[in-house]
Design a protein around this motif. Structure first.
Motif, PDB file in Angstrom:
ATOM      1  N   TRP A 161     -64.425  -2.661 -72.710  1.00  0.00           N
ATOM      2  CA  TRP A 161     -63.629  -1.435 -72.786  1.00  0.00           C
ATOM      3  C   TRP A 161     -62.582  -1.476 -73.890  1.00  0.00           C
ATOM      4  O   TRP A 161     -62.055  -0.446 -74.286  1.00  0.00           O
ATOM      5  CB  TRP A 161     -62.964  -1.136 -71.442  1.00  0.00           C
ATOM      6  N   THR A 162     -62.250  -2.672 -74.408  1.00  0.00           N
ATOM      7  CA  THR A 162     -61.225  -2.733 -75.458  1.00  0.00           C
ATOM      8  C   THR A 162     -61.754  -2.222 -76.798  1.00  0.00           C
ATOM      9  O   THR A 162     -60.976  -1.891 -77.676  1.00  0.00           O
ATOM     10  CB  THR A 162     -60.712  -4.175 -75.679  1.00  0.00           C
ATOM     11  N   ILE A 163     -63.080  -2.164 -76.939  1.00  0.00           N
ATOM     12  CA  ILE A 163     -63.651  -1.804 -78.241  1.00  0.00           C
ATOM     13  C   ILE A 163     -63.204  -0.411 -78.670  1.00  0.00           C
ATOM     14  O   ILE A 163     -62.735  -0.219 -79.799  1.00  0.00           O
ATOM     15  CB  ILE A 163     -65.190  -1.898 -78.204  1.00  0.00           C
ATOM     16  N   ALA A 164     -63.303   0.565 -77.752  1.00  0.00           N
ATOM     17  CA  ALA A 164     -62.956   1.939 -78.125  1.00  0.00           C
ATOM     18  C   ALA A 164     -61.499   2.073 -78.570  1.00  0.00           C
ATOM     19  O   ALA A 164     -61.246   2.544 -79.681  1.00  0.00           O
ATOM     20  CB  ALA A 164     -63.285   2.892 -76.992  1.00  0.00           C
ATOM     21  N   GLU A 219     -52.435  -3.224 -81.031  1.00  0.00           N
ATOM     22  CA  GLU A 219     -53.778  -3.821 -80.988  1.00  0.00           C
ATOM     23  C   GLU A 219     -53.704  -5.248 -80.472  1.00  0.00           C
ATOM     24  O   GLU A 219     -54.519  -5.690 -79.672  1.00  0.00           O
ATOM     25  CB  GLU A 219     -54.402  -3.833 -82.389  1.00  0.00           C
ATOM     26  N   PHE A 220     -52.697  -5.975 -80.954  1.00  0.00           N
ATOM     27  CA  PHE A 220     -52.542  -7.368 -80.552  1.00  0.00           C
ATOM     28  C   PHE A 220     -52.240  -7.457 -79.061  1.00  0.00           C
ATOM     29  O   PHE A 220     -52.791  -8.295 -78.347  1.00  0.00           O
ATOM     30  CB  PHE A 220     -51.421  -8.009 -81.375  1.00  0.00           C
ATOM     31  N   VAL A 221     -51.378  -6.549 -78.588  1.00  0.00           N
ATOM     32  CA  VAL A 221     -50.987  -6.588 -77.184  1.00  0.00           C
ATOM     33  C   VAL A 221     -52.190  -6.268 -76.286  1.00  0.00           C
ATOM     34  O   VAL A 221     -52.327  -6.826 -75.200  1.00  0.00           O
ATOM     35  CB  VAL A 221     -49.808  -5.620 -76.923  1.00  0.00           C
ATOM     36  N   ILE A 222     -53.076  -5.397 -76.762  1.00  0.00           N
ATOM     37  CA  ILE A 222     -54.243  -5.032 -75.954  1.00  0.00           C
ATOM     38  C   ILE A 222     -55.062  -6.266 -75.598  1.00  0.00           C
ATOM     39  O   ILE A 222     -55.556  -6.393 -74.480  1.00  0.00           O
ATOM     40  CB  ILE A 222     -55.139  -4.017 -76.712  1.00  0.00           C
ATOM     41  N   VAL A 261     -55.628 -12.519 -70.812  1.00  0.00           N
ATOM     42  CA  VAL A 261     -56.855 -13.295 -70.951  1.00  0.00           C
ATOM     43  C   VAL A 261     -58.094 -12.491 -70.555  1.00  0.00           C
ATOM     44  O   VAL A 261     -59.120 -12.535 -71.231  1.00  0.00           O
ATOM     45  CB  VAL A 261     -56.770 -14.568 -70.080  1.00  0.00           C
ATOM     46  N   ASP A 262     -57.966 -11.726 -69.477  1.00  0.00           N
ATOM     47  CA  ASP A 262     -59.146 -11.005 -69.002  1.00  0.00           C
ATOM     48  C   ASP A 262     -59.562  -9.856 -69.914  1.00  0.00           C
ATOM     49  O   ASP A 262     -60.669  -9.362 -69.831  1.00  0.00           O
ATOM     50  CB  ASP A 262     -58.883 -10.448 -67.600  1.00  0.00           C
ATOM     51  N   PHE A 263     -58.657  -9.415 -70.767  1.00  0.00           N
ATOM     52  CA  PHE A 263     -58.984  -8.281 -71.643  1.00  0.00           C
ATOM     53  C   PHE A 263     -59.706  -8.756 -72.896  1.00  0.00           C
ATOM     54  O   PHE A 263     -60.363  -7.985 -73.571  1.00  0.00           O
ATOM     55  CB  PHE A 263     -57.716  -7.543 -72.068  1.00  0.00           C
ATOM     56  N   ARG A 264     -59.534 -10.046 -73.224  1.00  0.00           N
ATOM     57  CA  ARG A 264     -60.090 -10.535 -74.490  1.00  0.00           C
ATOM     58  C   ARG A 264     -61.597 -10.421 -74.486  1.00  0.00           C
ATOM     59  O   ARG A 264     -62.268 -10.983 -73.621  1.00  0.00           O
ATOM     60  CB  ARG A 264     -59.673 -11.985 -74.721  1.00  0.00           C
ATOM     61  N   LEU A 299     -62.727  -5.986 -86.243  1.00  0.00           N
ATOM     62  CA  LEU A 299     -64.091  -6.327 -85.855  1.00  0.00           C
ATOM     63  C   LEU A 299     -64.291  -7.823 -85.623  1.00  0.00           C
ATOM     64  O   LEU A 299     -64.859  -8.244 -84.611  1.00  0.00           O
ATOM     65  CB  LEU A 299     -65.025  -5.853 -86.973  1.00  0.00           C
ATOM     66  N   LEU A 300     -63.825  -8.647 -86.547  1.00  0.00           N
ATOM     67  CA  LEU A 300     -64.126 -10.077 -86.466  1.00  0.00           C
ATOM     68  C   LEU A 300     -63.136 -10.842 -85.595  1.00  0.00           C
ATOM     69  O   LEU A 300     -63.470 -11.900 -85.077  1.00  0.00           O
ATOM     70  CB  LEU A 300     -64.136 -10.699 -87.877  1.00  0.00           C
ATOM     71  N   TYR A 301     -61.925 -10.296 -85.476  1.00  0.00           N
ATOM     72  CA  TYR A 301     -60.915 -11.036 -84.725  1.00  0.00           C
ATOM     73  C   TYR A 301     -60.671 -10.399 -83.354  1.00  0.00           C
ATOM     74  O   TYR A 301     -60.902 -11.022 -82.329  1.00  0.00           O
ATOM     75  CB  TYR A 301     -59.608 -11.121 -85.522  1.00  0.00           C
ATOM     76  N   LEU A 302     -60.217  -9.137 -83.360  1.00  0.00           N
ATOM     77  CA  LEU A 302     -59.818  -8.538 -82.081  1.00  0.00           C
ATOM     78  C   LEU A 302     -61.018  -8.281 -81.171  1.00  0.00           C
ATOM     79  O   LEU A 302     -60.920  -8.408 -79.957  1.00  0.00           O
ATOM     80  CB  LEU A 302     -59.063  -7.233 -82.326  1.00  0.00           C
ATOM     81  N   ILE A 303     -62.157  -7.902 -81.752  1.00  0.00           N
ATOM     82  CA  ILE A 303     -63.335  -7.615 -80.924  1.00  0.00           C
ATOM     83  C   ILE A 303     -64.286  -8.807 -80.874  1.00  0.00           C
ATOM     84  O   ILE A 303     -64.645  -9.288 -79.809  1.00  0.00           O
ATOM     85  CB  ILE A 303     -64.068  -6.350 -81.428  1.00  0.00           C
TER      86      ILE A 303
END
Lengths: 269, 226
Positions: free
Chosen positions: A46-49, A32-35, A39-42, B197-201
């Motif tokens: 599309w990262t939500i799913a 998850e962290f690597v995803i 910078v552009d992925f943050r 939810l609060l951090y990664l997204i």
């Protein structure tokens, strides 16, 4: 119900399985962290799913194994999943009611929200004042950039202006075209905002570029580093990791953008 | 828990039959956890509904530090593993191990809380308080209630470790440890959801772009830590 320890225990996973689950949870969190590392992925939609799916998997691993729901009376599973489903329904209903599937501001916030202005080292970092038009002239480089005429560029007379444009592109990724901001990966000492640690330090690139490849001038080397980053990889340079600076990152730049970046980088001596 | 005696851990526990076939205390625990899903669900829903609606900064991207919180997430995951070991030790009646793993779980939980205290303090000095904007309100309420759950869990575990030190925890009273474990793991899974939810997204949500003379800029703190 007998609570003879032997019988009770057989319904629990073994130590080995518990260790396996712990490692699994660890690895999934790392993924998850690597995803969100690039910078552009943050914050990209599309990262939500994938993030939601990965955390649902972790969730299930904990309740079914650590909380041994899998081995317990079925009724408990229904009791818990019932509450969980209701909880989800509450979230879903409220979000649907306010149509807030995305974080975009609704009308009131859209009209009234103000940019972050709090003045602190880290805070409001994305709204730093624009960099000063010119980088500080370096002693080794001889004359200040404004006084050096651009040797081989007829379209722009004032090389200082070109350097400033180059710096702007370096710090924002925005020129006539767009690129991933170079600052995200490269450091230039003394230039505020350019502190990336993924690619080589470019503090002295202007002086070094001419020596990188035999027979390749500084100008051509820099140009090629930007337009064909996959062409060659600097040898013996710290953090010159192949495969990181990809064509796709810079292919959006126009000819003029590249000229400006080359002019700017040549000044970094 | 007056029926716990020090005399023998191995006598089969007197459990009266129930219509569900499930021990009543255990059923109660699961019903409570189920209802706690609703509690956290409504706080999460509130966060989601007000996401992006803050009128002043700091906005999430200005302030959320994902790497640090990833570390504290790892710590909480490890504590769940320690909890599992505590229950296993209880079933096997290894007295020293029971106390060790109970204290280890509480200790890792305390480290998690330490990270949270550090984070809350940093946010405060950086200008985000519970009354600063909607982000601050929903963020602190949600993570604060989670932190309160963890803190309660630590107190519970320390209490159990104390009882265990007197030799009163063993296979016969394994349910005491199991219930604390259920609560502890639940707190862990709530964090799994909050972290995502609060951090990664949501951690990269921005406010409105301001003055054109201000340019976007990467959060160097984020990469600097790696």
């Amino acid at each position: 119900m007998s609570s003879d320890p032997g019988v009770h225990e057989s319904r629990h996973p073994t130590l080995k399985q518990y260790v396996g689950i712990a490692i699994f949870l660890f690895v999934v969190t790392l993924i998850e962290f690597v995803i969100i590392l690039p910078v552009d992925f943050r914050g990209a939609g599309w990262t939500i799913a994938p993030l939601a799916i990965l955390s649902a998997i972790k969730f299930a691993a904990v309740i079914f194994f650590y909380m041994h729901l899998k081995f317990d009376n079925r009724l408990l599973t229904w009791v818990f999943l019932g509450g969980l489903a209701l909880g989800f329904a509450v979230v879903f209903a409220l979000v649907a009611l306010f149509l807030s599937w995305t974080p975009s501001p609704r009308s009131y916030a859209a009209e009234h929200a103000q940019p972050c202005t709090f003045d602190h080292e880290y805070v409001c970092a994305q709204y730093k004042p624009a960099p000063t038009p010119l980088p500080t002239p370096t002693p080794e480089g001889g004359a200040a950039p404004t006084q050096v005429p651009a040797p081989d560029d007829a379209s722009v007379n004032d090389s200082g202006e070109l350097v400033a444009v180059g710096q702007q592109i370096f710090l924002t990724g925005q020129g006539e075209g767009t690129a991933t901001g170079c600052y995200t990966c490269h450091t230039i000492a003394g230039l505020e905002g350019a502190a990336g640690l993924l690619g080589p330090d470019l503090t002295n690139i202007g002086a070094e570029a001419g020596n990188r490849q035999p027979g390749v001038t500084a100008d051509d080397y820099l140009r090629q580093s930007i337009t064909e980053p996959e062409g060659f990889v600097a040898e013996g340079v710290e953090r010159a990791v192949p495969g990181l600076m990809l064509m796709a990152l810079t292919s959006g730049l126009t000819e003029n953008d590249v000229d400006a970046l080359v002019a700017f980088l040549k000044e970094q001596q | 828990m007056a029926h716990h005696t020090e005399i023998s851990h191995h006598a089969p526990e007197e459990e009266h039959p129930t219509t569900t076939g499930i021990n009543n205390r255990k059923l109660l625990m699961w019903v409570f956890l189920s209802s706690d899903c609703l509690f956290f669900g409504s706080l999460i829903a509130t966060y989601m509904v007000y996401r992006g609606q803050s009128l002043v900064g700091p906005y999430p991207v200005d302030i959320i530090d994902v790497p640090i919180t990833t570390i504290s997430t790892f710590v909480l995951l490890c504590s769940s593993f320690a909890m599992v070991r505590a229950l296993a030790a209880t079933n096997e009646d290894r007295q020293g191990a029971i106390i060790f793993w109970l204290l280890m779980t509480a200790f890792l939980g305390a480290i998690f809380i330490g990270f949270q205290v550090y984070e809350f303090n940093l946010f405060k000095t950086e200008g985000l308080r519970i009354d600063t904007n909607l982000f601050g309100t929903t963020f602190f309420t949600l993570t604060g209630f989670h932190g309160a759950h963890v803190t309660l869990g630590i107190v519970w575990l320390l209490g159990l470790a104390w009882v265990a030190k007197k030799g009163r925890v063993g296979p016969k009273t394994a349910l005491d440890v199991e219930l604390a474990g259920l609560y502890w793991h639940f707190v862990d899974i709530v964090w799994i959801v909050i972290f995502t939810l609060l951090y990664l997204i949501g951690g990269f949500d921005t406010g409105p772009a301001g003055d054109p003379s201000l340019v976007p800029h990467s959060i160097t703190g984020f990469l600097g830590l790696i």
